[in-house]
Design a protein around this motif. Structure first.
Motif, PDB file in Angstrom:
ATOM      1  N   ALA A  87     -10.468  16.398  -2.408  1.00  0.00           N
ATOM      2  CA  ALA A  87     -10.617  17.777  -2.883  1.00  0.00           C
ATOM      3  C   ALA A  87     -10.222  18.755  -1.778  1.00  0.00           C
ATOM      4  O   ALA A  87      -9.535  19.760  -2.040  1.00  0.00           O
ATOM      5  CB  ALA A  87     -12.061  18.024  -3.315  1.00  0.00           C
ATOM      6  N   ILE A  88     -10.631  18.492  -0.565  1.00  0.00           N
ATOM      7  CA  ILE A  88     -10.264  19.349   0.569  1.00  0.00           C
ATOM      8  C   ILE A  88      -8.753  19.383   0.740  1.00  0.00           C
ATOM      9  O   ILE A  88      -8.129  20.449   0.844  1.00  0.00           O
ATOM     10  CB  ILE A  88     -10.945  18.845   1.853  1.00  0.00           C
ATOM     11  CG1 ILE A  88     -12.461  19.025   1.760  1.00  0.00           C
ATOM     12  CG2 ILE A  88     -10.389  19.569   3.076  1.00  0.00           C
ATOM     13  CD1 ILE A  88     -13.230  18.370   2.888  1.00  0.00           C
ATOM     14  N   LEU A  89      -8.144  18.205   0.746  1.00  0.00           N
ATOM     15  CA  LEU A  89      -6.703  18.118   0.954  1.00  0.00           C
ATOM     16  C   LEU A  89      -5.927  18.738  -0.209  1.00  0.00           C
ATOM     17  O   LEU A  89      -4.904  19.408  -0.006  1.00  0.00           O
ATOM     18  CB  LEU A  89      -6.311  16.648   1.126  1.00  0.00           C
ATOM     19  CG  LEU A  89      -4.998  16.346   1.851  1.00  0.00           C
ATOM     20  CD1 LEU A  89      -4.961  17.030   3.209  1.00  0.00           C
ATOM     21  CD2 LEU A  89      -4.825  14.849   2.007  1.00  0.00           C
ATOM     22  N   VAL A 142      -0.894  19.132   7.607  1.00  0.00           N
ATOM     23  CA  VAL A 142      -0.898  17.902   8.406  1.00  0.00           C
ATOM     24  C   VAL A 142      -2.224  17.757   9.151  1.00  0.00           C
ATOM     25  O   VAL A 142      -2.819  16.669   9.191  1.00  0.00           O
ATOM     26  CB  VAL A 142       0.288  17.895   9.388  1.00  0.00           C
ATOM     27  CG1 VAL A 142       0.172  16.716  10.358  1.00  0.00           C
ATOM     28  CG2 VAL A 142       1.613  17.824   8.632  1.00  0.00           C
ATOM     29  N   LEU A 143      -2.691  18.843   9.748  1.00  0.00           N
ATOM     30  CA  LEU A 143      -3.975  18.791  10.467  1.00  0.00           C
ATOM     31  C   LEU A 143      -5.126  18.483   9.512  1.00  0.00           C
ATOM     32  O   LEU A 143      -6.056  17.755   9.871  1.00  0.00           O
ATOM     33  CB  LEU A 143      -4.217  20.122  11.178  1.00  0.00           C
ATOM     34  CG  LEU A 143      -3.320  20.410  12.385  1.00  0.00           C
ATOM     35  CD1 LEU A 143      -3.617  21.806  12.939  1.00  0.00           C
ATOM     36  CD2 LEU A 143      -3.526  19.359  13.479  1.00  0.00           C
ATOM     37  N   SER A 144      -5.063  19.034   8.306  1.00  0.00           N
ATOM     38  CA  SER A 144      -6.105  18.757   7.316  1.00  0.00           C
ATOM     39  C   SER A 144      -6.078  17.287   6.909  1.00  0.00           C
ATOM     40  O   SER A 144      -7.133  16.653   6.749  1.00  0.00           O
ATOM     41  CB  SER A 144      -5.917  19.647   6.090  1.00  0.00           C
ATOM     42  OG  SER A 144      -5.993  21.014   6.437  1.00  0.00           O
ATOM     43  N   TYR A 145      -4.884  16.746   6.724  1.00  0.00           N
ATOM     44  CA  TYR A 145      -4.747  15.326   6.388  1.00  0.00           C
ATOM     45  C   TYR A 145      -5.337  14.455   7.495  1.00  0.00           C
ATOM     46  O   TYR A 145      -6.078  13.501   7.229  1.00  0.00           O
ATOM     47  CB  TYR A 145      -3.274  15.000   6.169  1.00  0.00           C
ATOM     48  CG  TYR A 145      -2.962  13.523   6.204  1.00  0.00           C
ATOM     49  CD1 TYR A 145      -3.427  12.660   5.206  1.00  0.00           C
ATOM     50  CD2 TYR A 145      -2.210  12.980   7.245  1.00  0.00           C
ATOM     51  CE1 TYR A 145      -3.145  11.301   5.250  1.00  0.00           C
ATOM     52  CE2 TYR A 145      -1.922  11.632   7.292  1.00  0.00           C
ATOM     53  CZ  TYR A 145      -2.394  10.793   6.299  1.00  0.00           C
ATOM     54  OH  TYR A 145      -2.129   9.450   6.348  1.00  0.00           O
ATOM     55  N   GLY A 182      -7.589  15.388   9.600  1.00  0.00           N
ATOM     56  CA  GLY A 182      -9.029  15.636   9.642  1.00  0.00           C
ATOM     57  C   GLY A 182      -9.791  14.816   8.623  1.00  0.00           C
ATOM     58  O   GLY A 182     -10.797  14.170   8.952  1.00  0.00           O
ATOM     59  N   VAL A 183      -9.320  14.809   7.376  1.00  0.00           N
ATOM     60  CA  VAL A 183     -10.026  14.035   6.349  1.00  0.00           C
ATOM     61  C   VAL A 183      -9.867  12.540   6.601  1.00  0.00           C
ATOM     62  O   VAL A 183     -10.765  11.744   6.292  1.00  0.00           O
ATOM     63  CB  VAL A 183      -9.551  14.405   4.922  1.00  0.00           C
ATOM     64  CG1 VAL A 183      -9.882  15.855   4.611  1.00  0.00           C
ATOM     65  CG2 VAL A 183      -8.065  14.136   4.736  1.00  0.00           C
ATOM     66  N   SER A 184      -8.740  12.133   7.185  1.00  0.00           N
ATOM     67  CA  SER A 184      -8.543  10.719   7.506  1.00  0.00           C
ATOM     68  C   SER A 184      -9.502  10.272   8.603  1.00  0.00           C
ATOM     69  O   SER A 184     -10.028   9.145   8.575  1.00  0.00           O
ATOM     70  CB  SER A 184      -7.093  10.465   7.944  1.00  0.00           C
ATOM     71  OG  SER A 184      -6.182  10.762   6.903  1.00  0.00           O
ATOM     72  N   ILE A 185      -9.743  11.152   9.574  1.00  0.00           N
ATOM     73  CA  ILE A 185     -10.700  10.829  10.635  1.00  0.00           C
ATOM     74  C   ILE A 185     -12.113  10.723  10.065  1.00  0.00           C
ATOM     75  O   ILE A 185     -12.871   9.803  10.412  1.00  0.00           O
ATOM     76  CB  ILE A 185     -10.622  11.890  11.753  1.00  0.00           C
ATOM     77  CG1 ILE A 185      -9.305  11.749  12.523  1.00  0.00           C
ATOM     78  CG2 ILE A 185     -11.812  11.758  12.710  1.00  0.00           C
ATOM     79  CD1 ILE A 185      -9.064  12.851  13.524  1.00  0.00           C
ATOM     80  N   LEU A 186     -12.477  11.655   9.190  1.00  0.00           N
ATOM     81  CA  LEU A 186     -13.793  11.564   8.545  1.00  0.00           C
ATOM     82  C   LEU A 186     -13.914  10.262   7.753  1.00  0.00           C
ATOM     83  O   LEU A 186     -14.955   9.590   7.793  1.00  0.00           O
ATOM     84  CB  LEU A 186     -14.001  12.762   7.616  1.00  0.00           C
ATOM     85  CG  LEU A 186     -14.190  14.131   8.266  1.00  0.00           C
ATOM     86  CD1 LEU A 186     -14.347  15.206   7.195  1.00  0.00           C
ATOM     87  CD2 LEU A 186     -15.407  14.131   9.182  1.00  0.00           C
ATOM     88  N   HIS A 187     -12.862   9.905   7.058  1.00  0.00           N
ATOM     89  CA  HIS A 187     -12.835   8.655   6.295  1.00  0.00           C
ATOM     90  C   HIS A 187     -12.995   7.460   7.230  1.00  0.00           C
ATOM     91  O   HIS A 187     -13.789   6.540   6.964  1.00  0.00           O
ATOM     92  CB  HIS A 187     -11.507   8.567   5.542  1.00  0.00           C
ATOM     93  CG  HIS A 187     -11.427   7.440   4.564  1.00  0.00           C
ATOM     94  ND1 HIS A 187     -10.615   7.488   3.460  1.00  0.00           N
ATOM     95  CD2 HIS A 187     -12.022   6.222   4.527  1.00  0.00           C
ATOM     96  CE1 HIS A 187     -10.735   6.360   2.778  1.00  0.00           C
ATOM     97  NE2 HIS A 187     -11.582   5.577   3.415  1.00  0.00           N
TER      98      HIS A 187
END
Length: 315
Positions: free
Chosen positions: A194-196, A216-219, A221-226
């Motif tokens: 949803a964020i991405l 790209v930074l958002s991607y 970021g959510v990948s790091i959280l994942h």
């Protein structure tokens, strides 16, 4: 004029709280299925139990989000197709890429995060490329649909796997798996995609999806959280061994195994759940910021309209 705009952006009253009815009815059916299976031992009901338990929470949250959509172009059919098709494409794509690209290493879970968030992102772009109107809020809702679809199919797989044990079929383990994954589903795949999705729609330019530095930074970021979410078990185990003394290790054919003390077991559980809570809070805070921004944008500017000529059709 104000009344017209309000009517166009709002959901008809009869559909309000449809998510709550779906959840309550689905939960009652799931509980009834569990009871009947334990009473009769009928294995034919296992697929029903797996599907109800895996899809109940994801479907509920997608309906909840749909009731808060921003534009009329976001139809129930579009939501259903992104949930179903996006979920299946995401699971299949992640399975193939993870099989060929990932190898055991300390960074394994972060590789999983990059791959799974990447395939969900691509699925979202493909399924929504023909939308004429794109708003940050609608991007968040469609991203959540893809993410929850992925979560539903993934949970069904985990539930099915939990059914098989060395002692035979275990309905108890299946139910436990569905309960845990159902409780954690709202702060997992749906939240991250949803964020991405919101940022993808917000950064669209001239009717086309644009890969910007912010996206790209958002991607990442959510990948790091994942990745942190998936690796929290290992992180908590490492911190437990680091913070406690006197841990007992013994050799085995599989390597070195630990015989944890009661203190270590308690500390491990606390660290793991605290870590998951912190990751969840970060993701939810990020989502809330985007959602509030979408509300402000809806008040001061219309969503991005994509001209029909962009696609070369009369749509």
């Amino acid at each position: 004029m104000v009344d017209v705009v309000r009517d166009q952006g709002s959901v008809p009253r009869p559909t309000r709280r449809m998510w709550l009815r779906i959840f309550l009815v689905g939960l009652a059916l799931w509980v009834a299925t569990v009871v009947v299976i334990f009473l009769t031992g009928n294995p034919n009901l296992i697929p029903t139990l797996v599907l109800l338990g895996s899809f109940l929470v994801p479907v509920t949250f997608v309906v909840w989000a749909f009731e808060r959509r921003g534009t009329g172009e976001l139809t129930a059919g579009l939501i259903f197709s992104t949930f179903l098709t996006g979920g299946v494409l995401g699971v299949l794509g992640a399975s193939v890429l993870e099989s060929y690209l990932l190898h055991p290493s300390p960074w394994l879970f972060f590789g999983v995060g990059l791959i799974e968030e990447g395939v969900k992102f691509v699925a979202l772009m493909v399924l929504t490329r023909h939308l004429r109107t794109r708003s940050l809020r609608d991007g968040m809702i469609l991203g959540a649909a893809v993410g929850f679809g992925f979560a539903a199919f993934e949970s069904a797989g985990y539930a099915f796997t939990a059914l098989f044990t060395v002692d035979g079929l275990s309905i108890i383990q299946l139910v436990q798996s569905e309960l845990i994954r159902g409780l954690l589903a709202p702060v997992g795949h749906g939240l991250w995609t949803a964020i991405l999705g919101g940022i993808l729609f917000a950064t669209s330019r001239r009717g086309r999806f644009t890969i910007t530095g912010k996206l790209v930074l958002s991607y990442l970021g959510v990948s790091i959280l994942h990745g942190l979410w998936d690796s929290m078990h290992s992180i908590a185990l490492y911190l437990t061994l680091l913070l406690t003394e006197g841990e007992r290790l013994r050799p085995s054919p599989q390597g070195w195994l630990i015989e944890p003390s009661a203190e270590q077991v308690n500390l491990f559980s606390i660290l793991q759940w605290v870590g998951l809570a912190v990751i969840s809070i970060i993701g939810i805070a990020w989502l809330i910021v985007l959602w509030r921004r979408s509300a402000r944008l809806d008040r001061v500017a219309p969503p991005i309209h994509v001209p029909p000529s962009v696609y070369g059709t009369g749509r």
